[in-house]
Scaffold this active site. Structure first.
Site, mmCIF file in Angstrom:
data_model
loop_
_atom_site.group_PDB
_atom_site.id
_atom_site.type_symbol
_atom_site.label_atom_id
_atom_site.label_comp_id
_atom_site.label_asym_id
_atom_site.label_seq_id
_atom_site.Cartn_x
_atom_site.Cartn_y
_atom_site.Cartn_z
ATOM 1 N N CYS A 254 0.842 -1.189 0.000
ATOM 2 C CA CYS A 254 0.000 0.000 0.000
ATOM 3 C C CYS A 254 0.877 1.238 0.000
ATOM 4 O O CYS A 254 1.947 1.255 0.609
ATOM 5 C CB CYS A 254 -0.954 0.076 1.196
ATOM 6 S SG CYS A 254 -2.103 -1.290 1.283
ATOM 7 N N ARG B 62 3.579 -0.232 -4.961
ATOM 8 C CA ARG B 62 3.330 -0.801 -3.637
ATOM 9 C C ARG B 62 1.985 -1.527 -3.561
ATOM 10 O O ARG B 62 1.643 -2.089 -2.514
ATOM 11 C CB ARG B 62 3.352 0.304 -2.579
ATOM 12 C CG ARG B 62 4.585 1.177 -2.635
ATOM 13 C CD ARG B 62 4.520 2.237 -1.580
ATOM 14 N NE ARG B 62 4.691 1.640 -0.278
ATOM 15 C CZ ARG B 62 5.845 1.422 0.297
ATOM 16 N NH1 ARG B 62 6.945 1.756 -0.317
ATOM 17 N NH2 ARG B 62 5.915 0.874 1.480
ATOM 18 N N TRP C 164 -3.042 -2.590 -1.685
ATOM 19 C CA TRP C 164 -2.831 -4.019 -1.934
ATOM 20 C C TRP C 164 -3.588 -4.692 -0.798
ATOM 21 O O TRP C 164 -3.131 -4.707 0.347
ATOM 22 C CB TRP C 164 -1.343 -4.366 -1.888
ATOM 23 C CG TRP C 164 -1.087 -5.806 -2.247
ATOM 24 C CD1 TRP C 164 -0.927 -6.318 -3.502
ATOM 25 C CD2 TRP C 164 -0.964 -6.922 -1.356
ATOM 26 N NE1 TRP C 164 -0.725 -7.680 -3.437
ATOM 27 C CE2 TRP C 164 -0.750 -8.076 -2.130
ATOM 28 C CE3 TRP C 164 -1.041 -7.051 0.040
ATOM 29 C CZ2 TRP C 164 -0.586 -9.343 -1.571
ATOM 30 C CZ3 TRP C 164 -0.883 -8.319 0.602
ATOM 31 C CH2 TRP C 164 -0.649 -9.451 -0.213
ATOM 32 N N ASN D 85 -1.002 1.748 5.898
ATOM 33 C CA ASN D 85 -0.179 0.726 5.233
ATOM 34 C C ASN D 85 0.266 -0.255 6.312
ATOM 35 O O ASN D 85 0.916 0.156 7.271
ATOM 36 C CB ASN D 85 1.035 1.403 4.578
ATOM 37 C CG ASN D 85 2.072 0.405 4.105
ATOM 38 O OD1 ASN D 85 1.747 -0.747 3.829
ATOM 39 N ND2 ASN D 85 3.308 0.833 4.024
ATOM 40 N N GLY D 86 -0.095 -1.526 6.151
ATOM 41 C CA GLY D 86 0.299 -2.525 7.151
ATOM 42 C C GLY D 86 -0.911 -3.333 7.571
ATOM 43 O O GLY D 86 -1.930 -3.358 6.878
ATOM 44 N N GLU E 122 14.301 -19.636 -8.886
ATOM 45 C CA GLU E 122 14.039 -18.257 -9.318
ATOM 46 C C GLU E 122 13.342 -18.243 -10.690
ATOM 47 O O GLU E 122 12.433 -17.438 -10.924
ATOM 48 C CB GLU E 122 15.369 -17.484 -9.359
ATOM 49 C CG GLU E 122 15.375 -16.162 -10.101
ATOM 50 C CD GLU E 122 14.363 -15.133 -9.614
ATOM 51 O OE1 GLU E 122 13.687 -15.385 -8.609
ATOM 52 O OE2 GLU E 122 14.224 -14.089 -10.269
ATOM 53 N N LYS F 91 9.822 -16.326 -11.824
ATOM 54 C CA LYS F 91 9.659 -15.427 -12.980
ATOM 55 C C LYS F 91 8.472 -15.855 -13.832
ATOM 56 O O LYS F 91 7.648 -15.047 -14.221
ATOM 57 C CB LYS F 91 10.916 -15.390 -13.863
ATOM 58 C CG LYS F 91 12.157 -14.770 -13.260
ATOM 59 C CD LYS F 91 12.099 -13.275 -13.046
ATOM 60 C CE LYS F 91 11.474 -12.887 -11.765
ATOM 61 N NZ LYS F 91 12.160 -12.583 -10.607
ATOM 62 N N GLU G 39 5.038 -15.396 -12.058
ATOM 63 C CA GLU G 39 4.609 -13.994 -11.909
ATOM 64 C C GLU G 39 4.022 -13.422 -13.197
ATOM 65 O O GLU G 39 3.037 -12.688 -13.163
ATOM 66 C CB GLU G 39 5.800 -13.115 -11.505
ATOM 67 C CG GLU G 39 6.199 -13.245 -10.058
ATOM 68 C CD GLU G 39 7.321 -12.297 -9.685
ATOM 69 O OE1 GLU G 39 7.159 -11.517 -8.746
ATOM 70 O OE2 GLU G 39 8.391 -12.344 -10.335
ATOM 71 N N HIS H 142 13.182 -38.622 -7.002
ATOM 72 C CA HIS H 142 12.638 -38.929 -5.669
ATOM 73 C C HIS H 142 11.165 -38.532 -5.562
ATOM 74 O O HIS H 142 10.634 -38.449 -4.459
ATOM 75 C CB HIS H 142 13.474 -38.234 -4.595
ATOM 76 C CG HIS H 142 14.897 -38.687 -4.589
ATOM 77 N ND1 HIS H 142 15.263 -39.942 -4.144
ATOM 78 C CD2 HIS H 142 16.032 -38.102 -5.037
ATOM 79 C CE1 HIS H 142 16.576 -40.090 -4.278
ATOM 80 N NE2 HIS H 142 17.069 -38.985 -4.829
ATOM 81 N N LYS I 158 5.206 -4.466 -5.664
ATOM 82 C CA LYS I 158 6.668 -4.422 -5.751
ATOM 83 C C LYS I 158 7.314 -4.495 -4.366
ATOM 84 O O LYS I 158 8.320 -5.131 -4.168
ATOM 85 C CB LYS I 158 7.073 -3.133 -6.472
ATOM 86 C CG LYS I 158 8.564 -2.946 -6.670
ATOM 87 C CD LYS I 158 9.049 -3.758 -7.836
ATOM 88 C CE LYS I 158 10.533 -3.674 -8.063
ATOM 89 N NZ LYS I 158 11.024 -4.907 -8.689
HETATM 90 O O1 M6R Z 1 12.353 -5.619 -2.321
HETATM 91 P P1 M6R Z 1 12.772 -7.032 -2.024
HETATM 92 O O2 M6R Z 1 13.934 -7.477 -2.843
HETATM 93 O O3 M6R Z 1 13.004 -7.267 -0.556
HETATM 94 O O4 M6R Z 1 11.525 -7.914 -2.443
HETATM 95 C C1 M6R Z 1 11.502 -9.288 -2.175
HETATM 96 C C2 M6R Z 1 10.431 -9.989 -2.985
HETATM 97 O O5 M6R Z 1 9.175 -9.470 -2.688
HETATM 98 C C3 M6R Z 1 10.674 -9.842 -4.499
HETATM 99 O O6 M6R Z 1 11.925 -10.345 -4.858
HETATM 100 C C4 M6R Z 1 9.605 -10.592 -5.292
HETATM 101 O O7 M6R Z 1 9.745 -11.966 -5.107
HETATM 102 C C5 M6R Z 1 9.670 -10.183 -6.764
HETATM 103 N N1 M6R Z 1 8.365 -9.841 -7.230
HETATM 104 C C6 M6R Z 1 10.221 -11.232 -7.656
HETATM 105 O O8 M6R Z 1 10.223 -10.887 -8.992
#
Ligand code: M6R
Length: 586
Positions: free
Chosen positions: A2, A27, A72, A98-99, A464, A468, A471, A487, A581
């Protein structure tokens, strides 16, 4: 998550906060709202969707004081009712937040018993009713009392029908900006940077009140006034634009032609000092979330392989289980793009409570983590706007690789490797390469599942890669350690199941190829990401032979694939559904 912004000054407030809100959309972007004061009346305008689409002139609110919020959602559906600002029963107070108010159920029950009427399902609404309840004590005392009652990490701003503003910070970011006879309060500096670069940092457990064109800061615990310095930020107004690119995501992927050079360009004496601290620490924890968490995991492999030093990586939200191992000799390395992630901040707080040293690897200068860490590195990837992290990730990987080489007493070797890698990435990122990956995306776009395997340094990159793809394309993607497949997960493979094998020219190359064979024998479609082609690959994406920097070069084609999948599926690559983000809630 947020984003919050407030303005009080001589100008029309609503256009200012709406433009500021657009800079905070990273945010959260499921709904937004604004409230302003005019003629001692608070008026509110809320909408479901992204504020980016809002036209200020269509918002018919007037006045010189306003608060705004981009949401959010955590509590309650994505509706106008649940969007902020929330109003008190008498309409004289408006709150943005926010929170999470962890004890909101108990507070809400009590307030309802006292006659307060709730109109939303949001936890935030309790704050405005509590303020209304305590208002007789004066705004400062009311905010102090209410802030003390809330459990959980949060920041909120209250606006009164008299045009006063007050705010509280307990665990979520909040910054004040000072212009010419005007004040701004926001979750992040870019929200008001085009108006002023004079900022006052609100620290945790502090609150502020703006009355009669004066801003005052107080301790929430004692109510005592705190004197604040005004800091002039040496940043240009947020200038990250898409330029000729259609989306920030592809622009940021392409920017890796430059960002790797910038990441490597660190102060060498600082790298050597920190590497020595890692060598001498009695236990080092690498802590991060999401993609940054996978970078931490890669760091564990890098230090083991390059410096024969055991580091522990931990997902920040799971770190409480490791707290018993913290001592004053422990070192914590927090990895975060934003420097605001709540779970990482909590891990840092627990490390600091045991007097452990905290070093952060960050992309955002001035972030909370930068200010609470003992030392920090800025990875210099530049503003990362797309929710999907790319250039910050490879920059973090580069700095960790440098540190690992420095810990082995081979900083020069590490730097040469990374410079060569940066140069190879520069050559790799060309339109032909993109087109080759776009063709693969065409082949994969209708698949329901994609699996990724890797070993050693490339096992975390397989995880990772899955993030990607999830998302951007909403396809079910999962990463596995190559050796783990037999396994259990190999049962998922049937005719045509796509499986991406991340293969480096390293000690685990042959085993990874064998794992790819095992999948192919069961009908799997093998996509090899590797410096050399192999008979087992049905589709080959060439990457430079980068030695211990292979995680950097192997993840880049996956980033492009993720982008292409989103585009082909007509999805928004910059703002995927349900995400934000900066994740400032636990
Ligand atoms: O700002 P940060 O690097 O601490 O954020 C951590 C994760 O929220 C962030 O890496 C998230 O997984 C991304 N959307 C990945 O693309």
């Amino acid at each position: 998550m947020c984003g919050i912004i407030a303005y009080k000054g001589p100008r029309e407030a609503v256009p200012i906060v709406i433009e500021g809100l657009k800079k905070l959309e990273y945010r959260g972007y499921d709904s937004w709202g604004v409230a302003s004061v005019s003629g001692k009346r608070i008026a509110v305008h809320k909408k479901v969707g992204k504020v980016g689409k809002a036209v200020s002139s269509e918002i018919r609110l007037k006045g010189n004081t306003a608060i705004a919020h981009t949401r959010w959602g955590t509590h309650g559906g994505i509706t106008e009712k649940n969007a902020h600002p929330h109003l008190s029963c008498d309409g004289k107070y408006a709150v943005v937040h926010n929170g999470i108010v962890e004890n909101y159920q108990e507070l809400k029950k009590k307030l309802i018993g006292e006659g307060h009427k709730f109109v939303s399902e949001s936890d935030t609404e309790v704050i405005v009713h509590l303020i209304e309840k305590e208002a007789g004590k004066g705004l400062k005392n009311a905010v102090q009392k209410v802030a003390g009652e809330l459990k959980g990490r949060s920041a909120f701003v209250v606006m009164t029908a008299e045009g006063e503003i007050a705010a509280s910070r307990k665990g979520s970011p909040l910054i004040a900006g000072k212009g010419n006879g005007e004040y701004y309060i926001a979750s992040d500096i870019p929200a008001f940077l085009e108006h002023t670069n004079k900022v006052m940092y609100v620290d945790d457990n502090e609150m502020l009140v703006i009355e009669d064109s004066e801003i005052k800061f107080y301790s929430i615990a004692t109510g005592k006034e705190i004197q604040k310095r005004t800091v002039e930020i040496d940043w240009k107004s947020e200038s990250a634009e898409k330029g000729d690119y259609k989306h920030f995501l592809i622009k940021e992927i392409m920017e890796q032609k430059d960002t790797l050079w910038r990441a490597i360009n660190q102060d060498e004496s600082k790298i050597i000092n920190v590497a020595n601290e890692i060598k001498n620490a009695y236990g080092t924890f690498l802590v991060g979330c999401g993609t940054a968490g996978k970078v931490c995991m890669t760091g564990e492999y890098l230090f083991a392989k390059i410096a024969a030093k055991h580091l522990n990586h931990a997902i920040a939200s799971e770190f409480p289980s490791y707290e018993p191992f913290l001592t004053s000799k422990t070192l914590m390395i927090a990895v975060s793009q934003s420097g605001e992630t709540a779970d990482v901040l909590e891990a840092i707080e627990s490390a600091k409570s045991k007097k452990a040293k905290v070093i952060s690897l960050l992309n955002v200068f001035g972030s909370t983590m930068m200010r609470v860490s003992d030392e920090f590195f800025i990875v210099n990837a530049g503003t990362e706007k797309a929710v999907v992290s790319t250039k910050a990730t490879t920059a973090q990987l580069a700095v960790l690789t440098l540190l690992a080489y420095a810990a082995a007493g081979k900083l020069g070797e590490g730097k040469r490797l990374l410079l060569d890698t940066a140069s190879a990435v520069n050559d790799m990122l060309n339109p032909r390469y993109e087109e080759h990956i776009r063709k693969l995306a065409e082949r994969l776009r209708s698949n329901e599942n994609i699996y990724i395997i890797g070993r050693s340094l490339n096992y975390p990159m397989a995880l990772e890669a899955a993030i990607k793809i999830q998302e951007t394309s909403y396809i079910h993607a999962e990463g596995f350690a190559g050796g783990e497949l037999k396994h259990g997960p190999i049962a998922l493979i049937s005719k045509g199941t796509p499986c991406i094998a991340l293969v480096a020219n390293d000690h685990v190359k042959d085993e990874t190829i064998s794992n790819a064979m095992e999948i192919k024998s069961r009908g799997g479609y093998i996509i090899g990401i590797s410096p050399e082609n192999n008979d087992v690959f049905d589709y080959w994406i060439k990457v430079p032979d980068a030695g211990n920097a292979s995680p950097i070069v192997n993840i880049i084609p996956i980033q492009i694939l993720a982008y292409q999948l989103a585009v082909l599926k007509g999805l928004d690559p910059d703002m995927p559904r349900n995400l934000a983000k900066s994740v400032t809630v636990k």
